[in-house]
Design a protein around this motif. Structure first.
Motif, mmCIF file in Angstrom:
data_model
loop_
_atom_site.group_PDB
_atom_site.id
_atom_site.type_symbol
_atom_site.label_atom_id
_atom_site.label_comp_id
_atom_site.label_asym_id
_atom_site.label_seq_id
_atom_site.Cartn_x
_atom_site.Cartn_y
_atom_site.Cartn_z
ATOM 1 N N GLY A 40 0.810 -1.209 0.000
ATOM 2 C CA GLY A 40 0.000 0.000 0.000
ATOM 3 C C GLY A 40 0.841 1.256 0.000
ATOM 4 N N VAL A 41 0.163 2.371 -0.018
ATOM 5 C CA VAL A 41 0.788 3.680 0.013
ATOM 6 C C VAL A 41 0.092 4.504 1.080
ATOM 7 N N ASN A 42 0.900 5.198 1.894
ATOM 8 C CA ASN A 42 0.374 6.076 2.942
ATOM 9 C C ASN A 42 1.025 7.442 2.796
ATOM 10 N N GLY A 43 0.404 8.452 3.375
ATOM 11 C CA GLY A 43 1.006 9.772 3.408
ATOM 12 C C GLY A 43 2.172 9.783 4.378
ATOM 13 N N GLY A 44 3.158 10.656 4.109
ATOM 14 C CA GLY A 44 4.293 10.811 5.015
ATOM 15 C C GLY A 44 5.619 10.741 4.297
ATOM 16 N N ASN A 50 -0.361 13.231 -7.203
ATOM 17 C CA ASN A 50 -0.534 13.074 -5.758
ATOM 18 C C ASN A 50 0.762 13.420 -5.041
ATOM 19 N N ALA A 51 0.752 14.558 -4.355
ATOM 20 C CA ALA A 51 1.948 14.996 -3.607
ATOM 21 C C ALA A 51 1.974 14.434 -2.197
ATOM 22 N N GLY A 52 0.885 13.827 -1.748
ATOM 23 C CA GLY A 52 0.857 13.248 -0.406
ATOM 24 C C GLY A 52 0.928 14.293 0.678
ATOM 25 N N THR A 53 1.420 13.868 1.842
ATOM 26 C CA THR A 53 1.558 14.758 2.996
ATOM 27 C C THR A 53 2.957 14.583 3.579
#
Length: 119
Positions: free
Chosen positions: A30-34, A111-114
């Motif tokens: 998966g992919v998560n922000g950070g 998507n730049a994420g967080t």
């Protein structure tokens, strides 16, 4: 298939699955922000499917990806590299337009994420 697991990574993942000593586990990607760049990869074993999960078999490994991560992981390659300092998984993501120095975080054009503030 959304992503590809190399022969070296497949071998190492199967070894690690045996060490888990659980029945019916699968590899969750998966992919998560950070991270410094905004998005981080997640790899781990799981035994619970979620409603919107996508799944496929890659040479004997059941791979599960959540619906939100799937577009960010399209055409990704997961490899395992061994060297004198040890070994680890390496992810090549053609969707990434920027990555951090360690290769654990990235961002895409859509998507730049967080990003983590303390990087």
């Amino acid at each position: 298939m959304i992503l590809t697991i190399t022969e070296a990574a497949n071998f190492r993942i199967k070894e690690m699955m045996k060490e888990e000593e659980k029945e019916d586990i699968f590899l969750r990607v998966g992919v998560n922000g950070g991270g410094c760049t905004g998005l981080t990869y997640g790899l781990g074993f799981d035994d619970t499917l979620k409603k919107d999960d996508l799944s496929f078999d890659d040479n004997g490994i059941k791979v599960v990806i959540d619906k939100e991560s799937a577009p960010l992981l399209r055409d990704v390659t997961i490899d395992f590299k061994q060297n004198m300092m040890g070994g680890g998984f390496a992810i090549t993501n053609p969707n990434a337009i920027a990555t951090c120095g360690c290769g654990h975080s990235f961002k895409t054009a859509t998507n730049a994420g967080t990003p983590t503030k303390d990087c």
